[in-house]
Design a protein around this motif. Structure first.
Motif, mmCIF file in Angstrom:
data_model
loop_
_atom_site.group_PDB
_atom_site.id
_atom_site.type_symbol
_atom_site.label_atom_id
_atom_site.label_comp_id
_atom_site.label_asym_id
_atom_site.label_seq_id
_atom_site.Cartn_x
_atom_site.Cartn_y
_atom_site.Cartn_z
ATOM 1 N N ARG A 1 37.784 54.306 34.719
ATOM 2 C CA ARG A 1 36.662 53.748 33.966
ATOM 3 C C ARG A 1 36.155 52.454 34.601
ATOM 4 O O ARG A 1 34.949 52.249 34.756
ATOM 5 C CB ARG A 1 37.075 53.503 32.515
ATOM 6 N N GLU A 2 37.083 51.573 35.000
ATOM 7 C CA GLU A 2 36.669 50.320 35.616
ATOM 8 C C GLU A 2 36.040 50.576 36.979
ATOM 9 O O GLU A 2 35.094 49.892 37.371
ATOM 10 C CB GLU A 2 37.864 49.371 35.746
ATOM 11 N N GLY A 3 36.562 51.556 37.704
ATOM 12 C CA GLY A 3 35.980 51.898 39.000
ATOM 13 C C GLY A 3 34.571 52.425 38.851
ATOM 14 O O GLY A 3 33.669 52.085 39.632
ATOM 15 N N TRP B 1 43.279 42.398 37.528
ATOM 16 C CA TRP B 1 42.487 42.448 36.293
ATOM 17 C C TRP B 1 41.474 41.303 36.279
ATOM 18 O O TRP B 1 41.809 40.144 36.506
ATOM 19 C CB TRP B 1 43.394 42.335 35.075
ATOM 20 N N SER B 2 40.234 41.634 35.977
ATOM 21 C CA SER B 2 39.174 40.632 36.000
ATOM 22 C C SER B 2 39.390 39.537 34.951
ATOM 23 O O SER B 2 38.994 38.389 35.167
ATOM 24 C CB SER B 2 37.812 41.299 35.785
ATOM 25 N N HIS B 3 40.025 39.866 33.820
ATOM 26 C CA HIS B 3 40.193 38.858 32.774
ATOM 27 C C HIS B 3 41.249 37.815 33.133
ATOM 28 O O HIS B 3 41.376 36.797 32.448
ATOM 29 C CB HIS B 3 40.553 39.523 31.438
ATOM 30 N N LEU B 4 42.012 38.057 34.205
ATOM 31 C CA LEU B 4 43.009 37.083 34.647
ATOM 32 C C LEU B 4 42.581 36.360 35.929
ATOM 33 O O LEU B 4 43.330 35.527 36.444
ATOM 34 C CB LEU B 4 44.357 37.776 34.881
ATOM 35 N N ALA B 5 41.394 36.679 36.438
ATOM 36 C CA ALA B 5 40.911 36.053 37.661
ATOM 37 C C ALA B 5 40.321 34.680 37.345
ATOM 38 O O ALA B 5 39.480 34.544 36.457
ATOM 39 C CB ALA B 5 39.862 36.939 38.324
ATOM 40 N N VAL B 6 40.792 33.651 38.060
ATOM 41 C CA VAL B 6 40.293 32.294 37.844
ATOM 42 C C VAL B 6 40.103 31.600 39.183
ATOM 43 O O VAL B 6 40.699 31.969 40.193
ATOM 44 C CB VAL B 6 41.252 31.452 36.965
ATOM 45 N N MET C 1 40.228 35.685 27.108
ATOM 46 C CA MET C 1 40.023 36.905 26.346
ATOM 47 C C MET C 1 41.274 37.218 25.534
ATOM 48 O O MET C 1 42.378 37.320 26.072
ATOM 49 C CB MET C 1 39.707 38.074 27.283
ATOM 50 N N LEU C 2 41.108 37.344 24.222
ATOM 51 C CA LEU C 2 42.235 37.663 23.347
ATOM 52 C C LEU C 2 41.992 38.999 22.663
ATOM 53 O O LEU C 2 40.859 39.354 22.332
ATOM 54 C CB LEU C 2 42.430 36.575 22.290
ATOM 55 N N SER C 3 43.069 39.724 22.448
ATOM 56 C CA SER C 3 42.983 41.012 21.764
ATOM 57 C C SER C 3 42.723 40.809 20.275
ATOM 58 O O SER C 3 42.868 39.700 19.747
ATOM 59 C CB SER C 3 44.300 41.769 21.948
ATOM 60 N N THR C 4 42.373 41.886 19.598
ATOM 61 C CA THR C 4 42.248 41.824 18.141
ATOM 62 C C THR C 4 43.567 42.129 17.458
ATOM 63 O O THR C 4 43.720 41.895 16.265
ATOM 64 C CB THR C 4 41.178 42.810 17.645
ATOM 65 N N PHE C 5 44.541 42.664 18.206
ATOM 66 C CA PHE C 5 45.851 42.990 17.629
ATOM 67 C C PHE C 5 46.853 41.883 17.942
ATOM 68 O O PHE C 5 46.677 41.111 18.888
ATOM 69 C CB PHE C 5 46.351 44.332 18.160
ATOM 70 N N THR C 6 47.884 41.810 17.119
ATOM 71 C CA THR C 6 48.866 40.728 17.224
ATOM 72 C C THR C 6 50.213 41.248 17.710
ATOM 73 O O THR C 6 50.457 42.459 17.767
ATOM 74 C CB THR C 6 49.066 40.054 15.863
#
Length: 217
Positions: free
Chosen positions: A204-206, A50-55, A1-6
């Motif tokens: 919010r995530e909860g 964070w779910s986006h870092l779970a592997v 997952m990548l952000s839209t900002f740099t």
């Protein structure tokens, strides 16, 4: 997952927040702002799972009965098995109990009913019984929270969802204000904003997780 900002986008915002003139991306001030943003990346990564870092990953290497996992921020669980026969959680033991059993090895074709492990060091885990061939190694899968990749170039994006944008900005601004401006009032202001933003995301995530658990399909 990548952000839209740099990285360039947020560097500009951090400098602006601190009252600094926005300069070239390679200027000393911009370098300091980028360093603050990179610190923010790691700090935020350690705030929660964070779910986006779970592997789910195999071990990166084995040395006798010790498996090593690289790029790991937080270890969660390890299982052994196959896609055909299913997977079973390995049993975590303390050092004393782990060494009460004789250490034995196994081949990937052997049938196992029990595997124990202990923590050896950061990201290193000892197993008994332990595999000695490629088939055996492949039967272990580790659930981890991995470290995010740091953006380096101006156009690099952050490895996070877009709602982490303010977390990055607020924490990096506080770091920059503390380390380079010694403006502790400004730093405290942005750390308070960071805390509020983090709390909102957690709530919010909860709520999302609760709705998914209670939803009737």
């Amino acid at each position: 997952m990548l952000s839209t900002f740099t990285l360039s986008d947020l560097t500009t915002i951090v400098l602006h927040n601190c009252g600094e003139a926005v300069s070239a991306f390679s200027s000393p001030l911009s370098v300091k702002a980028r360093e603050a943003l990179q610190q923010a990346v790691y700090h935020i990564a350690n705030e929660k799972q964070w779910s986006h870092l779970a592997v789910r990953t195999p071990a990166d290497s084995w040395a006798a009965n010790v498996a090593t996992i690289l790029n790991c921020s937080r270890f969660q669980n390890v299982q052994f098995g196959t896609d055909t026969d299913g997977f079973t959680d390995c049993i975590k033991l303390d050092k004393r109990l782990f060494h009460t059993r004789p250490l034995v090895s196994f081949l990937g074709t052997d049938v196992l009913t029990y595997v124990s492990y202990k923590i050896v060091d950061k990201n290193m885990y000892a197993f008994n019984p332990y595999p000695v061939d490629a088939v055996g190694y492949a039967q272990f899968r580790f659930d981890i929270i991995r470290l995010p990749q740091l953006p380096q170039l101006a156009a690099d994006k952050f490895e996070c969802p877009d709602d982490h944008r303010n977390l990055l900005i607020y924490f990096a601004t506080a770091q920059f204000a503390t380390a380079h401006l010694h403006d502790y009032q400004l730093a405290n202001q942005y750390m308070a904003m960071y805390g509020d933003a983090l709390k909102s995301i957690r709530i919010r995530e909860g709520s999302t997780a609760m709705n998914m658990r209670t939803r009737t399909w």
